[in-house]
Motif scaffolding. Structure first.
Motif: not given
Length: 366
Positions: A116-117, A120, A122-124, A126-127, A130
């Motif tokens: 991810g970014r 980051d 939050d994105q980690m 979320e990744g 998923r």
């Protein structure tokens, strides 16, 4: 010498650590191998280490604290106990070779990498949400990147694993002794850590924390001082995983290192190290001569714009400054950050470093 390579090994130790090692060499033999004072004293110290670690890292039973040679040893035990050929495993894009090479060696393992970014959380999180789905056998994740000091959102990642019923293995190589590490809170299957970094113990020491209900497969078979008539390894911890003579001298030193960290108080090491690295990062940015990767943690990586990291690290070494340059045994992290072609020069601190040292090094690099 100014030593800025504690992410590899802390060089400066509390005075109690070498003193304890020297005492152990003079007075202790191997626990469980004799009914005399030198063996009893060793057994007492080993139990004290397990008990101290259990209290510090959220382990329900001191016998579930396994003594290892290093974090790599512990990660191999954990990974090879949960993962078999054909399994699917989820890892982060910051993993060390201590994670990726055991997975490769098992063979036929499908590895999903969560990226991810950069930096980051939050994105980690979320990744991972998923990526962790049906058929995933385990999640293996570093707590803190050894290259960039970035602390992954372990509370969120562990929550994903608990919700989806997938065992979690945590590599706490860069966080143990610096940031809170809690096996119970995370509901982790295993947490591996070295003794020679943030716990200020000797090299050749480490701990594997085993969650309730998990019984690792041994990597080694041999004498344990228990159930000696049987040819199978004991079916209880810690004996099942501790074949052969213990590194008693190292364990006693690690006990004193752990006690030192606990006396510092929660968060003290992290606050001190982060303040030093933040000051250094600011100074280097202002020069305009470096690409600075500041993950907000206890490791700082930079790429000099006018030379290679290795050449600059060598120049610093000649001037009495110890840093590390290259890929730091973590090529995956460099792929994630886009630095795999150059590597980085890494600065990492301990509680024994000072702001005066930071100023000296910053001046030299300006």
């Amino acid at each position: 010498m100014i030593y800025f390579d504690s992410a590899a090994t802390t060089l400066q130790k509390p005075e109690t650590v070498p003193a304890a090692v020297a005492e152990a060499i003079r007075t202790m033999t191997t626990p469980g191998r004799g009914d005399y004072p030198a063996a009893h004293l060793a057994a007492d110290r080993m139990l004290a280490l397990r008990t101290e670690a259990a209290e510090c890292f959220g382990v329900s039973d001191p016998e579930r604290v396994i003594l290892t040679a290093n974090a790599t040893h512990g990660l191999n035990l954990a990974i090879k106990s949960l993962v078999s050929p054909g399994d699917t495993v989820v890892i982060s894009g910051y993993e060390h070779n201590a994670v990726t090479r055991p997975l490769h060696a098992i063979g036929g393992v499908s590895v999903r990498i969560v990226n991810g970014r950069l930096f980051d959380p939050d994105q980690m999180a979320e990744g991972f949400d998923r990526a962790v789905g049906d058929g995933v056998k385990a999640v293996v994740c570093t707590h803190v990147s050894n290259v960039f000091g970035y602390a992954l959102p372990m509370d969120d990642i562990s929550a994903v694993c608990r919700r989806k019923g997938v065992p979690l293995i945590v590599d706490a190589s860069q966080s143990a002794g610096v940031l809170p590490v809690d096996l119970k809170k995370w509901g982790a299957a295993y947490v591996a850590m070295p003794g020679h970094k943030g716990l200020y113990g000797p090299q050749g020491t480490g701990l594997l924390l085993c969650g309730e209900g998990y019984m690792p497969r041994p990597l080694l078979e041999g004498g344990t001082g228990s159930l000696s008539r049987l040819q199978e390894m004991p079916d209880f911890l810690p004996d099942r995983l501790e074949a052969g003579t213990h590194n008693v001298h190292g364990a006693v030193g690690l006990l004193e290192g752990l006690r030192f960290v606990r006396r510092l108080g929660p968060g003290q090491a992290a606050r001190h190290e982060m303040a030093l690295l933040s000051a250094l990062a600011g100074r280097l940015r202002r020069t305009g001569r470096y690409r600075v990767f500041d993950g907000g943690g206890t490791v700082l990586s930079v790429v000099p714009l006018d030379t290679s990291p290795e050449e600059l690290a060598d120049t610093l070494a000649q001037r009495g400054i110890a840093v590390r340059a290259g890929l730091h045994c973590a090529p995956l992290a460099h792929i994630t950050a886009g630095t795999v072609q150059t590597g980085t020069m890494r600065f990492s601190m301990s509680v024994f470093n000072t702001m005066e040292e930071v100023e000296q090094v910053a001046e030299m690099l300006s």
